[in-house]
Design a protein around this motif. Structure first.
Motif, PDB file in Angstrom:
ATOM      1  N   ALA A  24      11.473   7.754   6.125  1.00  0.00           N
ATOM      2  CA  ALA A  24      10.790   9.137   6.352  1.00  0.00           C
ATOM      3  C   ALA A  24       9.381   8.531   5.629  1.00  0.00           C
ATOM      4  CB  ALA A  24      11.371   9.760   5.525  1.00  0.00           C
ATOM      5  N   LEU A  25       9.000   7.929   5.369  1.00  0.00           N
ATOM      6  CA  LEU A  25       7.438   7.813   4.600  1.00  0.00           C
ATOM      7  C   LEU A  25       6.348   7.038   6.664  1.00  0.00           C
ATOM      8  CD1 LEU A  25       8.199   5.540   1.735  1.00  0.00           C
ATOM      9  CD2 LEU A  25       7.837   7.571   1.709  1.00  0.00           C
ATOM     10  N   TYR A  26       5.686   7.713   5.757  1.00  0.00           N
ATOM     11  CA  TYR A  26       4.162   7.516   7.075  1.00  0.00           C
ATOM     12  C   TYR A  26       4.574   6.094   7.203  1.00  0.00           C
ATOM     13  CZ  TYR A  26       2.951  12.309   7.221  1.00  0.00           C
ATOM     14  OH  TYR A  26       2.981  13.517   6.812  1.00  0.00           O
ATOM     15  N   SER A  27       4.206   5.349   7.735  1.00  0.00           N
ATOM     16  CA  SER A  27       3.477   3.707   8.430  1.00  0.00           C
ATOM     17  C   SER A  27       2.599   3.012   7.233  1.00  0.00           C
ATOM     18  CB  SER A  27       3.434   3.501   9.903  1.00  0.00           C
ATOM     19  OG  SER A  27       2.070   4.614  10.350  1.00  0.00           O
ATOM     20  N   ASN A  28       2.470   2.278   6.826  1.00  0.00           N
ATOM     21  CA  ASN A  28       1.501   2.007   5.648  1.00  0.00           C
ATOM     22  C   ASN A  28       1.513   2.089   4.356  1.00  0.00           C
ATOM     23  OD1 ASN A  28       0.698  -0.409   8.229  1.00  0.00           O
ATOM     24  ND2 ASN A  28      -0.907   1.852   8.135  1.00  0.00           N
ATOM     25  N   GLY A  32       0.129   0.840   0.556  1.00  0.00           N
ATOM     26  CA  GLY A  32      -0.806   1.049   0.383  1.00  0.00           C
ATOM     27  C   GLY A  32      -0.715   1.567  -1.153  1.00  0.00           C
ATOM     28  N   ILE A  33       0.551   1.868  -0.881  1.00  0.00           N
ATOM     29  CA  ILE A  33       1.049   2.311  -2.562  1.00  0.00           C
ATOM     30  C   ILE A  33       1.107   1.287  -3.377  1.00  0.00           C
ATOM     31  CG2 ILE A  33       2.736   2.921  -4.000  1.00  0.00           C
ATOM     32  CD1 ILE A  33       1.350   5.085  -2.366  1.00  0.00           C
ATOM     33  N   SER A  34       1.829   0.388  -2.518  1.00  0.00           N
ATOM     34  CA  SER A  34       2.002  -1.367  -3.598  1.00  0.00           C
ATOM     35  C   SER A  34       0.501  -2.360  -3.613  1.00  0.00           C
ATOM     36  CB  SER A  34       2.657  -2.328  -2.886  1.00  0.00           C
ATOM     37  OG  SER A  34       4.236  -1.899  -2.618  1.00  0.00           O
TER      38      SER A  34
END
Length: 119
Positions: A24-28, A32-34
């Motif tokens: 369900a997360l947006y791509s990338n 980005g969070i990592s």
């Protein structure tokens, strides 16, 4: 009967959210969070119910990167109060809040933290 039916719907809803959470997360977003996690401590403050936050932590690839979180469903408090609670609990010296709405910006201002708009 209504209470039992409502509990049944809640259980089915959580199962559906758990099953869809990893995709369900947006791509990338994971990347980005990592990358942010390499340089910053990460926290989540949301207006959601507690069960959604638990699903996020347990069923998404970035849930384990979040050090602390707070939500309306757990505290019954407004977002700015929950932001302040995390700031105080973690003894953050120069926190910022990243959000995507004018309400997020207003909450950050009320909590006395810097705001960055994500779109």
């Amino acid at each position: 009967k209504r209470k039992n039916l409502s509990q049944c719907f809640d259980e089915f809803e959580i199962i559906a959210v758990q099953e869809s959470a990893p995709t369900a997360l947006y791509s990338n977003v994971v990347e980005g969070i990592s990358r942010l996690n390499l340089h910053y401590k990460l926290f989540v403050v949301s207006n959601c119910e507690e069960r959604y936050l638990e699903v996020f932590h347990c069923h998404t690839p970035i849930g384990q990167l979040i050090l602390d979180s707070e939500c309306f469903g757990r505290t019954g408090k407004l977002k700015h109060e929950n932001i302040r609670a995390v700031v105080d609990r973690q003894r953050l010296l120069s926190p910022c809040y990243i959000g995507d709405t004018a309400g997020d910006e207003a909450a950050a201002a009320k909590a006395g933290v810097l705001f960055f708009h994500a779109r």
